[in-house]
Write a protein that holds these residues in place. Structure first.
Motif, PDB file in Angstrom:
ATOM      1  N   THR A   1       0.843  -1.200   0.000  1.00  0.00           N
ATOM      2  CA  THR A   1       0.000   0.000   0.000  1.00  0.00           C
ATOM      3  C   THR A   1       0.873   1.243   0.000  1.00  0.00           C
ATOM      4  O   THR A   1       2.025   1.221   0.408  1.00  0.00           O
ATOM      5  CB  THR A   1      -0.915   0.075   1.235  1.00  0.00           C
ATOM      6  OG1 THR A   1      -0.110   0.235   2.403  1.00  0.00           O
ATOM      7  CG2 THR A   1      -1.787  -1.151   1.358  1.00  0.00           C
TER       8      THR A   1
ATOM      9  N   GLY B   1      -4.083   4.049   2.940  1.00  0.00           N
ATOM     10  CA  GLY B   1      -3.801   2.626   2.751  1.00  0.00           C
ATOM     11  C   GLY B   1      -4.252   2.096   1.409  1.00  0.00           C
ATOM     12  O   GLY B   1      -4.705   0.967   1.285  1.00  0.00           O
ATOM     13  N   GLU B   2      -4.091   2.900   0.367  1.00  0.00           N
ATOM     14  CA  GLU B   2      -4.516   2.483  -0.963  1.00  0.00           C
ATOM     15  C   GLU B   2      -3.532   1.487  -1.535  1.00  0.00           C
ATOM     16  O   GLU B   2      -2.327   1.632  -1.396  1.00  0.00           O
ATOM     17  CB  GLU B   2      -4.572   3.705  -1.856  1.00  0.00           C
ATOM     18  CG  GLU B   2      -5.197   3.450  -3.218  1.00  0.00           C
ATOM     19  CD  GLU B   2      -5.206   4.715  -4.054  1.00  0.00           C
ATOM     20  OE1 GLU B   2      -4.196   5.434  -4.033  1.00  0.00           O
ATOM     21  OE2 GLU B   2      -6.223   4.975  -4.712  1.00  0.00           O
ATOM     22  N   PHE B   3      -4.056   0.460  -2.195  1.00  0.00           N
ATOM     23  CA  PHE B   3      -3.167  -0.502  -2.839  1.00  0.00           C
ATOM     24  C   PHE B   3      -2.481   0.184  -4.012  1.00  0.00           C
ATOM     25  O   PHE B   3      -3.114   0.871  -4.810  1.00  0.00           O
ATOM     26  CB  PHE B   3      -3.963  -1.723  -3.317  1.00  0.00           C
ATOM     27  CG  PHE B   3      -4.577  -2.478  -2.181  1.00  0.00           C
ATOM     28  CD1 PHE B   3      -5.942  -2.660  -2.104  1.00  0.00           C
ATOM     29  CD2 PHE B   3      -3.789  -3.008  -1.174  1.00  0.00           C
ATOM     30  CE1 PHE B   3      -6.515  -3.353  -1.051  1.00  0.00           C
ATOM     31  CE2 PHE B   3      -4.342  -3.697  -0.117  1.00  0.00           C
ATOM     32  CZ  PHE B   3      -5.714  -3.861  -0.052  1.00  0.00           C
TER      33      PHE B   3
ATOM     34  N   SER C   1      -8.852   0.531  -2.297  1.00  0.00           N
ATOM     35  CA  SER C   1      -8.466   0.269  -0.916  1.00  0.00           C
ATOM     36  C   SER C   1      -9.553  -0.552  -0.219  1.00  0.00           C
ATOM     37  O   SER C   1     -10.605  -0.797  -0.783  1.00  0.00           O
ATOM     38  CB  SER C   1      -8.252   1.577  -0.157  1.00  0.00           C
ATOM     39  OG  SER C   1      -9.491   2.111   0.237  1.00  0.00           O
TER      40      SER C   1
ATOM     41  N   THR D   1      -3.115   1.520   7.406  1.00  0.00           N
ATOM     42  CA  THR D   1      -2.331   1.354   6.183  1.00  0.00           C
ATOM     43  C   THR D   1      -2.046  -0.105   5.841  1.00  0.00           C
ATOM     44  O   THR D   1      -1.367  -0.385   4.854  1.00  0.00           O
ATOM     45  CB  THR D   1      -0.987   2.096   6.288  1.00  0.00           C
ATOM     46  OG1 THR D   1      -0.405   1.791   7.563  1.00  0.00           O
ATOM     47  CG2 THR D   1      -1.196   3.584   6.182  1.00  0.00           C
TER      48      THR D   1
END
Lengths: 1008, 486
Positions: free
Chosen positions: A778, A787-789, A845, A985
């Protein structure tokens, strides 16, 4: 003329006097079954004067002849009746699902629903107990718009709850749990049957009264207490069977060996020659999930006795929950006890106490789900009755035998929690009450891990037994003092409250371990029975104290214009002196449009309120910042000098951190606007709300340059702004068609947008979430959700070497020179000719964009039937267990069926060499949609007719059949689309979640 | 009656109010107290005991992952021609990037290696900055400071060989000097200065209960090696002569036993990283140096295995003794009676799996903690290395290169060489120090990397240095200059 005038003039006062003269009015308040309602409130409208009905529903009150009496009770529609000189007034109250006069619990007090200017959701006892779940958090799923629950299938473990998105990066994102005015971290100790109501405070106007702990929302739980009624005995219980509801299928022996050989063949392309495995030499075929998972029993029993008189009341309840886990030998047992009593000593003094005790035990096996996922299917659990098979002998690698793990690695966690509360309430003046309450919260938890001497294989063995015991004791207390003053004069209503709170959390932990502890029964598992040389012990502690002042002012003019203002000032010892205190104000406005005169003719709308609020909340669950730099005496700094055989330990310690910038709590500033409508004869209830939550001063890690030499490679600072904005819609229809037939349906829908709005200059975005092989999955950066991929994009699979050689950059250089057929082809996003971190793209996310729920229920004669459904959309899960590979791990069936195994066989799945080459790098292949739809509960109940229950002198008896989680629809390749736990995250990383269970149960409730 | 009750209650209410106010006033004390379970910084560095703990921390830290296990082995041996990744195909394939010179400047191992060294430097600087103010015996104090200087030079020595000129942090707290690279020359100067300052204050010998702590000879040994890297041959010859003629060192007769735990700190040892197995204490037993390299499927991970090229070099030289100790093959039985078993297939090895024998720990030493072989000390500097340094320096200063060279050869039962060439000395270094994380740096310093490693992918003008970790360059706001070619 003059005479008439004089006559009127002199008799008018007399008439007035007659009119004003107090008369004694009496009567009975009943429900539709003509049963008296004890404790119903009878008030003189426009005053503070009133009384309550007795155990038979009878009341007596002295009022002016022209007064208006207001009759009300929870769950019933309020009735207003003109006295007009009558001396007997009997009233029958109608049940209603939507009662705007109902009083609900808000922070440090209560309020009528119609007066609330904030956004709250109230869940009542029967909605909670309808679910056959042992854990209260799980029962909240789908009930509240904007509240997301991720269940943890491990028995006894709490669910992860998020309200209105993720407003933090490094701090805890869980809401504040308040249980009977005490702040707790974990509500799994509660018995759902002992809960009266749950109020969820979602916006600033309602939650700011909790100040520095309220940023993630507040869940207030009120347990059952005594009631003004004849003693009533209640039993409720159920028994059910749990099964895995969505079994993850694994490759079988033949598929497995085929894939492993394919993987070795790909390895040859990469330059390592190997001998393929011969499937004929392996005769066993085991599905390891089937081996270790079994249907499991769950049962739950609750008894309580409630009763009281005008002067005192009592409640006593005992509950027992027993739940086997889906994994063999997993178990959860809990006992709950609660006793409480309120005593009216005299007209001005009321006192009471309450004790809640919860004792529980969890038996579980560490790591076995992962072992079962990766174990080759080619061996069976036991060779003979006494011996477990040795998987290492097969030659596939160092795998553990999951069946043996269950036997040899059992862990037990036990705990006891006691909440003991006493309070006193004084009413020195009629409208002034002062309450002082002290609660002692004591917790004891012990985790015991033990492995006996055993031999399964060269890697799964222990020549010495090991015992570790880890215990924590908390002694916390809460001392609350509030003063409430209510005033009604003319069209004005005023409620004020001020309070002072002192809270202490003191925790101590002790950990000990040694080896050579024999096992005959559990009674021999003590450290003192083990080796003295190997004995090691460690302890730690923490102490947090806080002081808070708070106050609330509520003002209503003509029941039409509402104002709520709250204020809280919190000081906490976890912050340095300079930043110790924070102020959290809020203001809420309401306009009850339906009370306006121009609304009188609009009959189809019973109640319409527009509201708006703004306030400041804080999050003090920030990572433990040591604003005092302390000595680091990590064991790795100690050393044993001397030649081989030396044993004297020289302690090492040093200073390895910098003085960090003073961290303060995160603040959330929230703006809300919404409307509440009740229409069509109180049958339709709708709420629509919009919120805008900005976390400013969010804590973000700032990577420290390596040359600073600190042992932590980053420090924390309040340097980011995070936004969560969205809207929530709630719709409910409840209709009583006839006495025998009623139905309801309704649902909620919420949409949330999560974004990091701003990072202070100098703060860098950062990677997190272990995706194995040294890679992180992330990336948290400005303009994107927390915490976005952040992964490489796969746009196909190389079918042959030609394709590898044709994948070139502008100058004809190979972009992926080491790739072989069957490998992912990654998009070179920045066209620089190499594939690295700079080619990653954002890819969703775990925080959902959409939450929705729908419920429907019918009651016909003695039968009742209900269905509850909910779903989640717009979120993603990272299938990390697929890439956690170091050798010949097994594959899931979906992968085995779809993998690339030759030219043209797949352009989306790679070859069986999933972790070879660059394939293991975080990519879009591993990020799957986490959206799901679930029918959460289907229940059919039958209430024995009164004619029969009266004969056996029961008040009511209901039996029911219930299916919990009968159906969950999702496409994610795992046991469950719910991934509990993790930090903001690392949310959504599936390293191996516990399977979801479907529970079929039968239950019974009876009262007498 | 009512009236009296009311006043009574009012009185009680006032009392409560006063108590409440009292609480408010004492509030600040209620909230102010030191953290539980920890010792605040200002209470440290006050006694000799504290100073000793800080000194111990410097040595204890050497067992860590970045300093003597994984990242150390990756950067120090994978790019050479003597070690490849090993293990099973599919296990950590990214590590092959180092073998094939495909590593990038964003790779985590490089930044962890860099940061790990600076953590060690911080521990030294804590001692150097804070100990002078403590009241304690002057000789103990100066010894401790000398040890810190030696350790600091030790860490910079690894940094300079890998990255070139680096930021020089000389005290705590680190300031803006952490953002500026000094020149290669200045960095080597600083290392040399630290060593020369440390030498007089270090004890000549230490009692066995303190084995592991630096002695004067330890520092002189590192100085000799540093001078070799700097090609300061006359100084190099003079320091190494001093060690050979005046030091208590000799070659241990049995090359196999040299690397076994019982022979720690023998007559050949100048400096070792001390690792011990302490039952029940995982943090004290945290060295994974042996575990990473141990036989796969039997003892450990099986990474960092010797190459065919190395095996061939031993064969060409007829060097059976050192080959047997350095490379252990599946099927061998060691002198301690262990049969090497494990997996059938090691990535990159066409044929019988093999492992680094210098990290092998016999099974007669039972494993009682979490990692295999966490008793194995890492041999950092041996007398054989000093002899070879002396031989090389002699060649450049017109001295006797044959005698020191042939002492080493004699132990390996190889015939003496009367007039050694530089290549013969280099080849002796290769065979003697194989598997001791020295080869790659040797190829770089002697300028042979471009030819010897070309077939693996070594690019001239780029791979002479590792890249400064890109994360560091970014964090410095671009002040840290990246190495050429990266």
């Amino acid at each position: 003329m003059k005479k008439l005038f004089l006559l009127i003039f002199f008799t008018l006062p007399a008439m007035l006097v007659i009119a004003q003269q107090a008369i004694e009015v009496t009567g009975r308040v009943t429900d539709l079954n003509d049963k008296g309602i004890p404790g119903a409130t009878v008030m003189v409208k426009g005053t503070m004067q009133g009384t309550i009905t007795d155990l038979n529903g009878v009341y007596a009150i002295s009022v002016p002849g022209d007064a208006v009496l207001v009759f009300s009770f929870i769950g019933y529609q309020t009735e207003e009746i003109d006295v007009s000189g009558q001396t007997t007034i009997n009233v029958q109250l109608n049940e209603t699902a939507f009662d705007m006069d109902e009083v609900v619990v808000v922070g440090y007090g209560t309020a009528a629903v119609k007066d609330v200017t904030g956004t709250i959701s109230v869940i009542r006892s029967d909605e909670i107990t309808r679910q056959a779940v042992p854990n209260v958090g799980q029962a909240l799923q789908g009930k509240v718009a904007g509240l997301q629950v991720s269940n943890d299938g491990n028995p006894g473990r709490p669910a992860t709850i998020r309200i209105r998105g993720l407003g933090t990066v490094r701090s805890d994102a869980s809401p504040l749990y308040v249980v009977d005015n005490v702040f707790v971290d974990d509500i799994s100790f509660l018995s759902p049957q002992q809960i009266e109501t749950i109020t969820v405070l979602k916006d600033a106007s309602s939650a700011a009264i909790y100040g520095v702990r309220a940023a993630n929302g507040v869940i207030i739980i009120t347990t059952k207490a005594g009631k003004y009624q004849n003693a009533k005995f209640n039993y409720s219980g159920y028994i059910g069977i749990q099964q895995v509801s969505n079994l993850l299928y694994l490759a079988d022996k033949d598929q497995y060996i085929t894939l492993v050989n394919e993987k070795l063949a790909v390895g040859e392309d990469r330059g390592t020659i190997s001998t393929p495995f011969d499937p004929n030499t392996y005769t066993d075929n085991t599905d390891w999930f089937e081996e270790i998972l079994n249907p499991a029993l769950i049962h739950n029993h609750n008894i309580d006795i409630t009763g009281g008189s005008e002067m005192s009341n009592y409640y006593f309840g005992v509950g027992l929950t027993s739940q086997e886990g889906l994994v063999k030998n997993d178990d959860y047992n809990r006992v709950n006890l609660r006793g409480t009593s309120d005593i009216k000593v005299n007209k001005i003094l009321k006192a009471g106490f309450g004790i809640t005790v919860s004792g529980w035990r969890i038996d579980s096996t560490a790591n076995v789900l992962r072992q079962a996922f990766i174990a080759p299917p080619a061996f069976k659990p036991k060779v003979d009755e006494d011996t477990y098979s040795d998987p290492v002998l097969l030659g596939f690698g160092n795998f553990s035998n999951p069946a043996a793990t269950i036997e040899y690695h059992n862990n037990v966690t036990q705990g006891l929690k006691t909440l003991a509360n006493i309070y006193a309430e004084i009413m020195p003046l009629k409208n002034l009450s002062v309450r002082s309450s002290f609660t002692l919260d004591g917790n004891y938890t012990q985790k015991r891990e033990y492995t006996p001497v055993h031999w399964v294989s060269v890697t799964q063995n222990d020549t010495l037994s090991h015992l570790t015991k880890s215990s924590t004791q908390d002694i916390n207390y809460t001392f609350d003092n509030t003063a409430t003053y209510k005033l009604v004069f003319g069209d004005h209503r005023l409620n004020t409250m001020v309070g002072l709170s002192l809270i202490q959390f003191k925790s101590q932990g002790l950990h000990g371990s040694t080896s050579q502890v024999p096992f005959f029964t559990e009674s021999t598992l003590y450290l003192s029975n083990g080796s003295i040389d190997d004995l090691s012990a460690d302890d730690w502690g923490s102490l947090i104290r806080s002081t808070s002042y708070f106050g609330r002012l509520f003002y209503s003019y003509k029941d039409r214009y509402l104002l709520t203002a709250t204020f809280r000032r919190d000081g906490s010892s976890t912050f340095p002196r300079e930043e110790r205190w924070g102020t959290f104000p809020s203001v809420g406005l309401g306009w009850v449009i339906s009370e306006e005169s121009f609304f009188d003719n609009i009959n189809f709308i019973d109640f319409l309120k527009a509201k708006a609020s703004w306030g400041v909340l804080g999050n003090n669950q920030i990572p433990q910042n040591e604003f005092t730099v302390t000595v680091n005496n990590w064991g790795g700094y100690s050393i044993v000098y001397g030649p081989f055989g030396s044993s004297t330990v020289s302690t090492g310690a040093s200073i390895t951190s910098l003085v960090e910038p003073l961290l303060r709590w995160e603040t959330v500033k929230e703006l809300d606007a919404g409307i509440e409508v009740l229409m069509l004869d109180n049958r339709l209830n709708m709420e629509l709300g919009y919120y805008h939550r900005m976390t400013d001063a969010a804590i973000f890690p700032v990577p420290l340059i390596g040359t600073s030499g600190t042992s932590g490679r980053s420090y924390l600072d309040n340097n980011a702004d995070i936004l969560n904005t969205g809207f929530e819609l709630v719709l409910n229809w409840n209709e009583k068609v006839t006495d025998r037939f009623s139905y309801y349906f309704g649902g909620n829908f919420s949409f949330n947008h999560n974004e990091i709005l701003r990072l202070e200059p100098g703060t860098l975005p950062f990677y997190d979430a272990d995706a194995f092989n040294g890679a992180l999955a992330t990336y948290t950066q400005e303009g994107h959700p927390v915490g976005e991929f952040y992964v490489l994009e796969v746009d196909g699979v190389f079918q042959n070497f030609n394709e590898v050689n044709n994948y070139t950059d502008g100058s004809g250089n190979l972009i992926m020179p080491d790739a072989v057929p069957g490998d992912f082809r990654f998009v070179d996003q920045n066209s620089d000719g190499i594939i690295d971190d700079n080619d990653r793209i954002p890819y969703g996310s775990y925080t959902p964009k959409v939450l929705y729920a729908f419920n429907i229920g019918i009651t016909y004669a003695q039968f009742d039937f209900s269905v509850e459904m909910h779903g989640v959309g717009g979120n993603k899960i990272y299938n990390a267990k697929r890439v956690n590979r170091f050798g010949n791990e097994n594959y899931d069936a979906d992968f085995a069926e779809n993998r690339w195994h030759g030219e043209g066989t797949s352009d989306t799945y790679p070859s069986a060499d999933v972790a070879g080459g660059k394939n293991a790098f975080p990519s879009t292949f591993f990020v799957e949609t986490g959206a799901y739809f679930r029918i959460r509960n289907i229940q059919m109940g039958y209430t024995i007719p009164k004619s029969i229950t009266d004969r056996i002198s029961f008040e009511s008896l209901r039996i029911y059949v219930s299916a919990q989680n009968p159906l969950t629809v999702f496409s994610y390749n795992g046991f469950s689309p719910e991934v509990p736990g993790g930090k903001p995250t690392t949310a959504g990383m599936d390293y191996g979640v516990y399977p979801l269970s479907r529970i079929i149960s039968v239950g019974l409730t009876l009262n007498f | 009656m009512n009236h009296n009750l009311k006043t009574e209650v009012m009185k009680k209410y006032i009392v409560l109010l006063i108590i409440g106010l009292g609480l408010l006033i004492s509030c600040e004390d209620y909230l102010e107290f030191p953290p539980e379970g920890k010792i605040p910084e200002e209470k440290f560095f006050e006694t000799q005991e504290d100073a000793q703990q800080a000194v111990n921390a410097m040595y204890g830290y050497l067992r860590s992952w970045d300093i003597s296990a994984f990242n150390y082995l990756i950067l120090g041996s994978l790019p050479s021609d003597e070690i490849i990744k090993g293990s099973s195909p599919g296990d950590g394939s990214w590590a092959n990037d180092y073998v094939n010179f495909q590593h990038t400047k964003t790779q985590i191992q490089i930044s962890d290696f860099w940061a790990g060294r600076y953590e060690g430097i911080n521990l030294s600087n804590q001692v150097i900055t804070n100990i002078p103010d403590i009241e304690m015996s002057a000789s103990v104090k100066s010894r401790m400071i000398a040890e810190a200087k030696y350790m600091r030079a030790f860490h910079y020595y690894y940094l300079v060989r890998a990255f070139g000129g680096v930021p020089l942090i000389k005290e705590v707290p680190a300031g803006p000097e952490g953002l500026i690279r000094t020149t290669l020359e200045d960095t080597w100067n600083f290392i040399e200065t630290d060593l020369r300052e440390a030498i007089p204050d270090l004890p000549e010998t230490v009692p066995s209960s303190e084995f592991g702590r630096a002695t004067r000879w330890t520092a002189k040994g590192l100085l000799a090696k540093v001078l070799m890297y700097r090609e300061d041959w006359s100084e190099c010859k003079s320091v190494s002569d001093d060690i050979i003629n005046n030091g208590p060192f000799d070659l241990h007769p049995d090359f196999y036993q040299l690397f076994r735990p019982e022979q720690e700190f023998n007559e050949e040892s100048l400096f070792e990283i001390v690792a011990t197995q302490v039952p029940g204490e995982n943090e004290l037993s945290n060295s994974q140096f042996a575990d990473c390299q141990a036989v796969r499927g039997q003892f450990g991970w099986g990474w960092f295995v010797p190459t065919d090229e190395l095996a061939d070099a031993f064969d060409t030289a007829g060097d059976t003794i050192r080959k047997k100790v350095t490379i252990i093959y599946k099927g061998n039985v060691t002198e301690d009676g262990d049969t090497i078993k494990g997996v059938d297939l090691i990535e990159g090895i066409d044929g019988i799996p093999r492992y680094n024998g210098k990290a092998y720990v016999p099974t007669r030493i039972p494993k009682v903690t979490i990692w295999y072989g966490c008793d194995q000390n890492v041999r950092i500097l041996r007398f054989a290395d000093i002899l070879l340094i002396n031989a090389e320096a002699a060649l450049h200063t017109g001295g006797d290169a044959a005698t020191p060279l042939n002492r080493v050869r004699a132990r390996a039962k190889l015939s003496p060489i009367s007039n050694p060439t530089i290549e013969e000395i280099w080849e002796e270094r290769r065979l003697e120090l194989a598997g001791e994380q020295d080869r790659y740096w040797d190829l770089l310093r002697t300028g042979r990397a471009a030819t010897v490693l070309a077939k693996y992918g070594f690019k001239v003008g780029k791979h002479e240095w590792y890249p400064i970790p890109q994360s560091e360059v970014d964090l410095s706001g671009g002040l840290l200059e990246q190495n050429p070619g990266w």
